[in-house]
Design an enzyme around this catalytic site. Structure first.
Site, PDB file in Angstrom:
ATOM      1  CE  LYS A 183      46.169  17.081  48.952  1.00 58.18           C
ATOM      2  NZ  LYS A 183      47.051  17.752  49.841  1.00 58.18           N
ATOM      3  CD  GLU A 190      48.727  13.172  54.769  1.00 59.75           C
ATOM      4  OE1 GLU A 190      49.856  13.624  55.336  1.00 59.75           O
ATOM      5  OE2 GLU A 190      48.247  13.210  53.798  1.00 59.75           O
TER       6      GLU A 190
END
Length: 457
Positions: A183, A190
């Protein structure tokens, strides 16, 4: 199926409603009683209250659950996670019970907690991406830990997660705290993709003189093809927005960019592991630079404004360059995950990792199939590689800043063209006698190869 959830903030509340809707009986707790009341009210309004039990303390939560218990924590990362874990121990959780940290915790904390609580309960981690909307209707879920604890609840989380072409975006990606590491890297990618899109916008807006709406149209056209992605789509929408004075919304927003830490962790861990992810690191530093005037070093780091130049960019070449740069951001992230998995012996499954990113999360994109094909596929993208070289050069010549675009071109060039590392290693040996390795494989020093004047040394 019974599951407990601690923490009913925005993410916790929406995930709770999602799970109840999928048929899970949920026992929920938050130290703020109003949060529980609000969740119960939402569940009643949607006809799902019969599967929700709000409790007033963790002891009641533990008593209500049948062993072995499964308890999810959606509380802020840091000391609060340990505080809740300790309270659960006092409340009577047992060795076979599984406590899952679903927040944005540092994976190193997860490793430590797994050892700390190994005789108390089974500690596991799960990264969740998709924001409030994803949590409510189907997020990407990157779980980790031993198979035993997950087996009893995995089928339900496969239902609660987003799906892509009939496959769930939930997966136990590996062992220990690898879920949080995956993550974290997801967030690092991102950062890079967001900055890359912003740089392409900057090039089109200032470099070519296009309006935000014109750039939005270009992004929208790209999104209708192979480049379709969540981030590109929302960027197109943002750039099309105007206020009631027909002023572009983007022009009304302060230029300082916030961050919550996961991008920084990605950069730090890449450096510690010795794995190059320059596009991801450049994106983190780009955010830091937007806030430079707030630092104590502001006077030393602030320079006079410089003029920039217009550029003539071919849109097809820009699209090709953007395509390759996007693919390389993912590939750098996957290389980091693979390296960490090898170091920590996590046995992370990269194919499962990519599957969790196919829907529900912020970095979902149709071209993830291309990412999955790996370096071999990227090596075939000769047209895109040439476009990246050309566009990166034109962009830099404009005088504008393109940290991710330039870093990505440097990354690819370093791995595909002759390196200058031999001179740097010679420099190291010259002043520090660190040793050099010749093409024949011999380890020696410069002085073994040539006599160096002592006065120069």
């Amino acid at each position: 199926m019974q599951v407990a959830l601690v923490g009913l903030g925005v993410m916790g509340k929406n995930l709770a409603l999602n799970m109840i809707e999928k048929g899970i009986t949920l026992v929920a707790y938050d130290k703020n009683p109003h949060a529980g009341e609000e969740l119960l009210s939402c569940a009643k309004s949607q006809g799902m209250a019969d599967r929700l039990h709000i409790v007033s303390d963790l002891g009641d939560m533990v008593r209500r659950l049948e062993a072995p218990r499964s308890i999810l924590l959606l509380v802020p990362a840091g000391e609060l996670v340990d505080a809740v874990c300790n309270e659960l121990v006092e409340a009577g959780v047992q060795c076979n019970d599984m406590i899952v940290d679903c927040g944005n915790s540092n994976y190193k904390d997860g490793i430590n907690r797994k050892l700390k609580y190994q005789n108390k309960f089974e500690f596991a981690t799960m990264g969740i991406s998709g924001g409030a909307e994803g949590a409510r209707h189907g997020p990407a879920m990157m779980a980790s830990g031993s198979e035993g604890g997950w087996e009893r609840i995995e089928p339900w989380f496969e239902k609660a997660a987003a799906s892509y072409n009939g496959e769930s975006c939930f997966a136990r990606v590996g062992q220990s705290a690898s879920g949080h590491f995956v993550k974290m890297v997801h967030n690092g990618i991102e950062y890079a993709l967001m900055q890359l899109i912003a740089e392409v916008y900057q090039l089109l807006r200032i470099g070519t003189g296009r309006s935000p709406k014109e750039v939005a149209d270009i992004f929208n056209e790209w999104s209708e093809g192979q480049l379709n992605s969540y981030l590109l789509s929302i960027s197109s929408h943002i750039l099309s927005l105007e206020n009631n004075k027909q002023e572009p919304l983007v022009d009304l927003i302060d230029n300082k960019v916030g961050a919550k830490g996961t991008g920084l962790w990605t950069a730090q861990n890449a450096l510690e592991l010795g794995i190059a992810v320059p596009s991801l690191v450049a994106a983190v530093q780009a955010r830091h630079l937007t806030n430079v005037c707030d630092t104590t070093a502001a006077q030393e780091m602030t320079y006079a404004t410089k003029a920039t130049s217009k550029v003539d960019i071919e849109l097809d070449e820009l699209k090709d360059a953007f395509t390759l740069a996007s693919l390389l951001a993912y590939r750098q992230g996957l290389a980091l995950i693979k390296g960490a998995s090898r170091t920590h012996q996590w046995k992370v499954d990269l194919s499962k990792t990519l599957q969790t990113w196919r829907a529900g999360c912020i970095i979902r994109a149709d071209y993830l199939d291309s990412v999955a094909q790996g370096v071999e596929f990227i090596d075939t993208l000769e047209k895109e590689s040439n476009a990246l070289r050309k566009v990166a050069g034109q962009a830099v010549m404009s005088g504008l800043a393109f940290p991710v675009l330039a870093s990505t071109q440097t990354y690819l060039a370093t791995l595909t063209t002759p390196s200058n590392g031999h001179l740097v290693q010679a420099q190291r040996d010259y002043f520090g006698e660190h040793g050099i390795k010749t093409h024949s494989g011999e380890i020696c020093h410069l002085t073994d190869l040539v006599e160096i004047d002592a006065k120069v040394r």
